[in-house]
Design a protein around this motif. Structure first.
Motif, PDB file in Angstrom:
ATOM      1  N   UNK A 135     -19.215 -83.789  13.565  1.00 19.70           N
ATOM      2  CA  UNK A 135     -18.392 -84.315  14.634  1.00 19.70           C
ATOM      3  C   UNK A 135     -16.924 -84.414  14.222  1.00 19.70           C
ATOM      4  N   UNK A 136     -16.421 -83.339  13.641  1.00 19.26           N
ATOM      5  CA  UNK A 136     -15.011 -83.287  13.235  1.00 19.26           C
ATOM      6  C   UNK A 136     -14.291 -82.228  14.044  1.00 19.26           C
ATOM      7  N   UNK A 137     -13.027 -82.036  13.714  1.00 13.42           N
ATOM      8  CA  UNK A 137     -12.210 -81.088  14.459  1.00 13.42           C
ATOM      9  C   UNK A 137     -11.304 -80.303  13.527  1.00 13.42           C
ATOM     10  N   UNK A 138     -11.886 -79.754  12.474  1.00 11.22           N
ATOM     11  CA  UNK A 138     -11.047 -79.104  11.464  1.00 11.22           C
ATOM     12  C   UNK A 138     -10.875 -77.605  11.662  1.00 11.22           C
ATOM     13  N   UNK A 139     -11.714 -77.007  12.481  1.00  9.12           N
ATOM     14  CA  UNK A 139     -11.668 -75.551  12.625  1.00  9.12           C
ATOM     15  C   UNK A 139     -10.389 -75.124  13.333  1.00  9.12           C
ATOM     16  N   UNK A 140      -9.667 -74.216  12.691  1.00 12.77           N
ATOM     17  CA  UNK A 140      -8.427 -73.713  13.274  1.00 12.77           C
ATOM     18  C   UNK A 140      -8.606 -72.224  13.544  1.00 12.77           C
ATOM     19  N   UNK A 141      -8.874 -71.917  14.802  1.00 11.79           N
ATOM     20  CA  UNK A 141      -9.222 -70.541  15.158  1.00 11.79           C
ATOM     21  C   UNK A 141      -8.101 -69.565  14.805  1.00 11.79           C
ATOM     22  N   UNK A 142      -6.860 -69.932  15.096  1.00 12.09           N
ATOM     23  CA  UNK A 142      -5.789 -68.953  14.887  1.00 12.09           C
ATOM     24  C   UNK A 142      -5.556 -68.701  13.397  1.00 12.09           C
ATOM     25  N   UNK A 143      -5.768 -69.731  12.568  1.00 13.37           N
ATOM     26  CA  UNK A 143      -5.594 -69.497  11.123  1.00 13.37           C
ATOM     27  C   UNK A 143      -6.805 -68.796  10.517  1.00 13.37           C
ATOM     28  N   UNK A 144      -7.953 -68.943  11.155  1.00 16.19           N
ATOM     29  CA  UNK A 144      -9.169 -68.318  10.624  1.00 16.19           C
ATOM     30  C   UNK A 144      -9.241 -66.840  11.004  1.00 16.19           C
ATOM     31  N   UNK A 145      -8.764 -66.530  12.201  1.00 13.97           N
ATOM     32  CA  UNK A 145      -8.815 -65.145  12.674  1.00 13.97           C
ATOM     33  C   UNK A 145      -7.865 -64.276  11.856  1.00 13.97           C
ATOM     34  N   UNK A 146      -8.423 -63.287  11.171  1.00 10.63           N
ATOM     35  CA  UNK A 146      -7.620 -62.382  10.351  1.00 10.63           C
ATOM     36  C   UNK A 146      -7.363 -61.114  11.145  1.00 10.63           C
ATOM     37  N   UNK A 147      -6.080 -60.818  11.346  1.00 11.51           N
ATOM     38  CA  UNK A 147      -5.750 -59.706  12.236  1.00 11.51           C
ATOM     39  C   UNK A 147      -5.513 -58.424  11.461  1.00 11.51           C
ATOM     40  N   UNK A 148      -5.897 -57.338  12.086  1.00 10.94           N
ATOM     41  CA  UNK A 148      -5.642 -56.000  11.556  1.00 10.94           C
ATOM     42  C   UNK A 148      -6.035 -55.878  10.088  1.00 10.94           C
ATOM     43  N   UNK A 149      -7.316 -56.035   9.845  1.00 11.65           N
ATOM     44  CA  UNK A 149      -7.833 -56.028   8.477  1.00 11.65           C
ATOM     45  C   UNK A 149      -8.370 -54.641   8.104  1.00 11.65           C
ATOM     46  N   UNK A 150      -8.688 -54.451   6.835  1.00 17.87           N
ATOM     47  CA  UNK A 150      -9.437 -53.267   6.430  1.00 17.87           C
ATOM     48  C   UNK A 150      -8.730 -52.282   5.520  1.00 17.87           C
ATOM     49  N   UNK A 151      -7.390 -52.357   5.481  1.00 15.71           N
ATOM     50  CA  UNK A 151      -6.693 -51.550   4.485  1.00 15.71           C
ATOM     51  C   UNK A 151      -6.800 -50.041   4.660  1.00 15.71           C
ATOM     52  N   UNK A 152      -7.028 -49.552   5.882  1.00 13.88           N
ATOM     53  CA  UNK A 152      -6.971 -48.113   6.130  1.00 13.88           C
ATOM     54  C   UNK A 152      -5.813 -47.897   7.100  1.00 13.88           C
ATOM     55  N   UNK A 153      -4.858 -47.053   6.706  1.00 16.53           N
ATOM     56  CA  UNK A 153      -3.633 -46.927   7.521  1.00 16.53           C
ATOM     57  C   UNK A 153      -3.942 -46.593   8.975  1.00 16.53           C
ATOM     58  N   UNK A 154      -4.924 -45.709   9.227  1.00 11.54           N
ATOM     59  CA  UNK A 154      -5.134 -45.297  10.618  1.00 11.54           C
ATOM     60  C   UNK A 154      -6.002 -46.285  11.417  1.00 11.54           C
ATOM     61  N   UNK A 155      -6.444 -47.357  10.770  1.00 13.10           N
ATOM     62  CA  UNK A 155      -7.251 -48.362  11.473  1.00 13.10           C
ATOM     63  C   UNK A 155      -6.421 -49.626  11.666  1.00 13.10           C
ATOM     64  N   UNK A 156      -6.038 -49.885  12.918  1.00 13.69           N
ATOM     65  CA  UNK A 156      -5.087 -50.989  13.133  1.00 13.69           C
ATOM     66  C   UNK A 156      -5.659 -52.143  13.945  1.00 13.69           C
ATOM     67  N   UNK A 157      -6.786 -51.906  14.592  1.00 14.73           N
ATOM     68  CA  UNK A 157      -7.225 -52.920  15.550  1.00 14.73           C
ATOM     69  C   UNK A 157      -8.606 -53.498  15.236  1.00 14.73           C
ATOM     70  N   UNK A 158      -8.841 -53.802  13.956  1.00 13.93           N
ATOM     71  CA  UNK A 158     -10.044 -54.559  13.596  1.00 13.93           C
ATOM     72  C   UNK A 158      -9.607 -55.934  13.120  1.00 13.93           C
TER      73      UNK A 158
END
Ligand SMILES: Nc1ncnc2c1ncn2[C@@H]1O[C@H](COP(=O)(O)OP(=O)(O)OP(=O)(O)O)[C@@H](O)[C@H]1O
Ligand SMILES: [Mg+2]
Length: 351
Positions: A135-158
């Motif tokens: 019953x807490x409220x610690x989850x921070x969606x925007x800080x948890x969501x990792x944008x544009x991951x994967x380290x492949x130049x041609x892959x930008x939207x994972x």
């Protein structure tokens, strides 16, 4: 004056059957609440309904879980490879949710170092489950969501919602979680409540699940339109498939929603192994047929198969690449992924 409409009027507004409207209402969390319930049924504000319909038709994400009770059958490899190919080759926006405490999809996509610091800061999906239990409220969606991951130049939207080893303990605590009022603390709705504001920013949400059907996996299935079953085509890996289909059909009934078996994907296939050839043929023959006494059918089998290849195993390492082909392999390995992604897009159009 406010225009009020009932189910029949809504059906007329959008030229669908009343049954379709009833289904929308059942299946969509954000379907407007009725302003009153009369003897003839619920009535709604027409304006709210129109807004909702407009949003719906911007297209909701297709959400798919990767399921097998057997470990090591390439659930994670298939999920990550599919996500990267959908993005890099088909220009789709993809979210990967890692629900496995082994954190394999997470480290494949962001590397161990980054994962370590996120985990220390509590920016993983396990904080969401902790919140629900404590019953807490610690989850921070925007800080948890990792944008544009994967380290492949041609892959930008994972994008990625990373996992944590802590999920192991949470799994047990979820079982004993006190059931709250109005299902607000229902232990299979935690993921759904935590991330529903972002799922429709994507074309596909792919959920990598641990090799069991415990509460954490059920949280993934709860929001899924369907699931794929990656499997090595051997006796032990395919043994549990009817159980999976049966259990998930029961769960679908419990939540009054459909979670479709999208298909079986053969992985780590050894062409020379006769057991692999035999099992694949058997699965293809069984596909679509009723399973034993039940009303359920054996899932379809994707045409694409993934051959066993050292290159694919190496793709688990977090390194920099320019192209998908460079990462996943020039000798047909990437071609299989591209073929699979094409099939996947085609089949999931219908879910
Ligand atoms: N086509 C392939 N050829 C060779 N090795 C592969 C192939 N696909 C996956 N692997 C390797 O097999 C192992 C298991 O794969 P993966 O981790 O994807 O399976 P999993 O089903 O997610 O396992 P778990 O149940 O532990 O989550 C990994 O080492 C992976 O790199
Ligand atoms: Mg895995």
């Amino acid at each position: 004056m406010i225009d009020l409409v009932g189910i029949a009027e809504i059906a007329k507004m959008f030229d669908v059957s009343s049954a379709a409207v009833t289904n929308w209402r059942k299946r969509s969390d954000n379907f407007p609440k009725p302003v009153a319930i009369l003897k003839s049924g619920p009535v709604f504000q027409a304006e709210q309904i129109e807004k909702w319909y407009g949003r719906k038709n911007k297209m909701a994400a297709i959400i798919v879980s990767s399921i097998n009770l057997k470990g090591g059958v390439a659930k994670t490899t298939t999920t990550v490879g599919l996500a990267q190919t959908l993005s890099g080759a088909f220009n789709k926006r993809v979210l990967v949710i890692d629900l496995d405490p082994q954190t394999n999809a997470t480290t494949m996509l962001i590397g161990e170092e980054k994962w370590f610091s996120l985990n220390q800061a509590g920016h993983t999906i396990s904080t969401l489950f902790e919140d629900a239990i404590d019953d807490c409220n610690n989850f921070d969606l925007s800080k948890t969501l990792q944008k544009s991951v994967g380290n492949i130049s041609e892959v930008k939207s994972v994008d990625l919602l990373p996992s944590s080893l802590n999920l192991i303990n949470l799994q047990d605590r979820l079982i004993t979680m006190p059931a709250g009022k109005y299902q607000t603390r229902n232990p299979v709705n935690i993921l759904r409540r935590g991330i529903k504001e972002i799922t429709n920013d994507y074309d596909y949400v792919l959920i990598d699940c641990p090799p069991n059907l415990g509460y954490i996996t059920l949280n993934g299935l709860r929001i899924s339109d369907g699931y794929i079953i990656p499997t090595i085509p051997d006796v032990l890996s395919t043994y549990g498939i009817p159980q999976i289909v049966t259990r998930i059909a029961e769960f679908s009934d419990e939540i009054e929603d459909n979670i479709l078996p999208i298909g079986i994907v053969a992985t780590k296939v050894r062409g020379q192994a006769s057991i692999h050839t035999r099992t694949l043929n058997k699965m293809r023959k069984d596909a679509g047929k009723l399973m034993g006494e039940s009303k359920l059918r054996y899932p379809l089998v994707f045409n694409t198969i993934f051959s066993e290849s050292a290159r694919v195993a190496e793709a688990a390492e977090y390194e920099e690449y320019k192209t998908l082909r460079q990462k996943w392999g020039y000798q047909g390995q990437y071609d299989s992924l591209a073929e699979f992604a094409g099939e996947f897009i085609q089949i999931t159009k219908e879910v």
